[in-house]
Design a protein around this motif. Structure first.
Motif, PDB file in Angstrom:
ATOM      1  N   ALA A  24      39.221  -6.678-103.001  1.00 40.38           N
ATOM      2  CA  ALA A  24      39.949  -7.309-101.774  1.00 40.38           C
ATOM      3  C   ALA A  24      40.395  -8.569-102.637  1.00 40.38           C
ATOM      4  CB  ALA A  24      39.118  -7.681-100.724  1.00 40.38           C
ATOM      5  N   LEU A  25      39.961  -9.170-103.342  1.00 35.79           N
ATOM      6  CA  LEU A  25      40.802 -10.525-103.837  1.00 35.79           C
ATOM      7  C   LEU A  25      41.756  -9.987-104.840  1.00 35.79           C
ATOM      8  CD1 LEU A  25      40.238 -13.468-104.186  1.00 35.79           C
ATOM      9  CD2 LEU A  25      38.672 -13.180-106.122  1.00 35.79           C
ATOM     10  N   GLY A  70      45.716 -19.602 -97.575  1.00 31.02           N
ATOM     11  CA  GLY A  70      44.344 -19.313 -98.222  1.00 31.02           C
ATOM     12  C   GLY A  70      44.637 -18.221 -99.434  1.00 31.02           C
ATOM     13  N   ALA A  71      45.391 -17.259 -99.008  1.00 30.32           N
ATOM     14  CA  ALA A  71      45.836 -16.320-100.148  1.00 30.32           C
ATOM     15  C   ALA A  71      46.417 -16.799-101.330  1.00 30.32           C
ATOM     16  CB  ALA A  71      46.691 -15.351 -99.504  1.00 30.32           C
ATOM     17  N   PHE A  72      47.402 -17.717-101.117  1.00 29.30           N
ATOM     18  CA  PHE A  72      48.137 -18.658-102.285  1.00 29.30           C
ATOM     19  C   PHE A  72      46.879 -19.050-103.285  1.00 29.30           C
ATOM     20  CE2 PHE A  72      49.784 -22.202-103.897  1.00 29.30           C
ATOM     21  CZ  PHE A  72      50.867 -22.041-104.758  1.00 29.30           C
ATOM     22  N   LEU A  73      46.093 -20.020-102.496  1.00 26.60           N
ATOM     23  CA  LEU A  73      45.127 -20.877-103.319  1.00 26.60           C
ATOM     24  C   LEU A  73      44.139 -19.774-103.997  1.00 26.60           C
ATOM     25  CD1 LEU A  73      44.282 -23.649-100.799  1.00 26.60           C
ATOM     26  CD2 LEU A  73      45.554 -23.771-102.721  1.00 26.60           C
ATOM     27  N   PHE A 111      43.425 -19.691-108.112  1.00 27.54           N
ATOM     28  CA  PHE A 111      42.054 -19.584-108.821  1.00 27.54           C
ATOM     29  C   PHE A 111      41.811 -18.597-109.371  1.00 27.54           C
ATOM     30  CE2 PHE A 111      41.013 -22.892-105.375  1.00 27.54           C
ATOM     31  CZ  PHE A 111      40.805 -24.026-106.288  1.00 27.54           C
ATOM     32  N   VAL A 112      42.504 -17.307-109.075  1.00 24.69           N
ATOM     33  CA  VAL A 112      42.134 -16.124-109.953  1.00 24.69           C
ATOM     34  C   VAL A 112      43.101 -16.301-111.313  1.00 24.69           C
ATOM     35  CG1 VAL A 112      42.723 -13.574-109.920  1.00 24.69           C
ATOM     36  CG2 VAL A 112      41.812 -14.642-108.006  1.00 24.69           C
ATOM     37  N   ALA A 113      44.143 -16.565-111.142  1.00 23.29           N
ATOM     38  CA  ALA A 113      44.746 -17.241-112.413  1.00 23.29           C
ATOM     39  C   ALA A 113      44.202 -17.996-113.181  1.00 23.29           C
ATOM     40  CB  ALA A 113      46.238 -17.365-111.998  1.00 23.29           C
ATOM     41  N   ARG A 136      40.932 -19.634-118.198  1.00 20.68           N
ATOM     42  CA  ARG A 136      39.690 -20.010-118.649  1.00 20.68           C
ATOM     43  C   ARG A 136      38.673 -19.245-119.299  1.00 20.68           C
ATOM     44  NH1 ARG A 136      36.080 -23.496-114.819  1.00 20.68           N
ATOM     45  NH2 ARG A 136      35.358 -21.611-113.816  1.00 20.68           N
ATOM     46  N   ALA A 137      38.674 -17.779-118.841  1.00 20.75           N
ATOM     47  CA  ALA A 137      37.823 -16.739-119.518  1.00 20.75           C
ATOM     48  C   ALA A 137      38.308 -16.685-121.057  1.00 20.75           C
ATOM     49  CB  ALA A 137      38.141 -15.377-118.650  1.00 20.75           C
TER      50      ALA A 137
END
Length: 275
Positions: free
Chosen positions: A11-12, A86-89, A93-95, A100-101
């Motif tokens: 979903a994310l 909320g979807a934008f934020l 954070f996913v990006a 960071r990974a």
């Protein structure tokens, strides 16, 4: 991974992909609604595994919405905009997570951190505070772990001639420089959460207008931190950290600086192209 977590992750991913398509295309209604629907699914799946404080905050938000509902002229529009935000934020954070990974496993970033740490005492504070600020743009909070662990590892009694006081002083100054540098990242970084929030809240403000003023404030605060360090620890000169590898020079930072320049360049290009 259980089925619930897998569905939550899917979903994310749908939220992130749909939001990116919506943003890059200039607004597609069907993609916009897909992102919002996926966001609701993600929240529903993540409520129960979340800590109690998260559940309390969600319940509090629902209660506020119910109380304010009769006083809003277009309540469903407000709800829809809130879900979209909320979807934008979440996409943001996913990006950041992907960046960071990749950075956490970079040997070059570790070499850059080691070079900053082994600077002479006269310029160590500035090197660490500016370095943590720039590293924070890519690593986010991971820079505290990266440079902080290097400080802990390198700051030994043997390296300070057995003086416990010198050991504590050097560690305090180094960690303070790192924390102060990182704390300034949200003020100017295009990858920080504060910048998009400000730009969304003030549509007339552009990223190009915001960053120069924010960057000037950051430089001033970093210099004030350096001045405070010089005054507070005046007369206390700690020996340099010992390097456990071959000597490095400033050229080790060149790829990292090019990456930062590319991030800023792409931010400007996207703003010019998409706005």
């Amino acid at each position: 991974m259980n089925k619930g977590r897998a569905l939550s992750g899917f979903a994310l991913a749908c939220v992130a992909i749909a939001t990116l398509i919506d943003q890059l295309s200039g607004g597609l209604p069907i993609v916009y609604h897909v992102a919002n629907a996926a966001m609701l699914v993600y929240v529903a799946l993540e409520i129960w595994p979340s800590p109690m404080m998260t559940k309390v905050m969600i319940a509090f938000a629902i209660v506020l919405a119910v109380l304010l509902w009769p006083h809003m002229t277009s309540p469903w529009t407000v709800v829809e905009e809130g879900i979209a935000f909320g979807a934008f934020l979440s996409t943001f954070f996913v990006a950041l997570g992907f960046v960071r990974a990749a950075s956490d496993k970079s040997k070059r970033i570790k070499l850059s951190g080691r070079h900053l740490l082994t600077q002479p005492p006269s310029r160590r504070y500035l090197a660490l505070t500016v370095g943590s600020n720039l590293f924070g743009l890519i690593l986010s909070i991971g820079v505290l772990n990266l440079l902080g662990s290097m400080v802990k590892k390198s700051n030994t009694l043997a390296s300070v001639g057995g003086s416990v006081q010198t050991l504590k002083t050097r560690e305090r100054r180094s960690l303070m420089a790192i924390q102060r540098g990182f704390s300034m990242v949200p003020a100017w970084s295009p990858l920080s959460i504060s910048v998009p929030i400000v730009l969304l809240a003030i549509p007339s403000l552009s990223w190009e207008q915001l960053v120069p003023a924010a960057l000037a404030a950051v430089i001033l605060l970093l210099l004030l931190g350096w001045l405070d360090d010089r005054i507070t620890f005046r007369g206390r000169v700690a020996p340099p950290y010992q390097s456990d590898g071959p000597p490095l020079n400033w050229s080790v930072h060149l790829p990292f600086l090019l990456l930062i320049a590319a991030i800023f360049g792409s931010s400007v290009l996207m703003e010019k192209t998409l706005v």
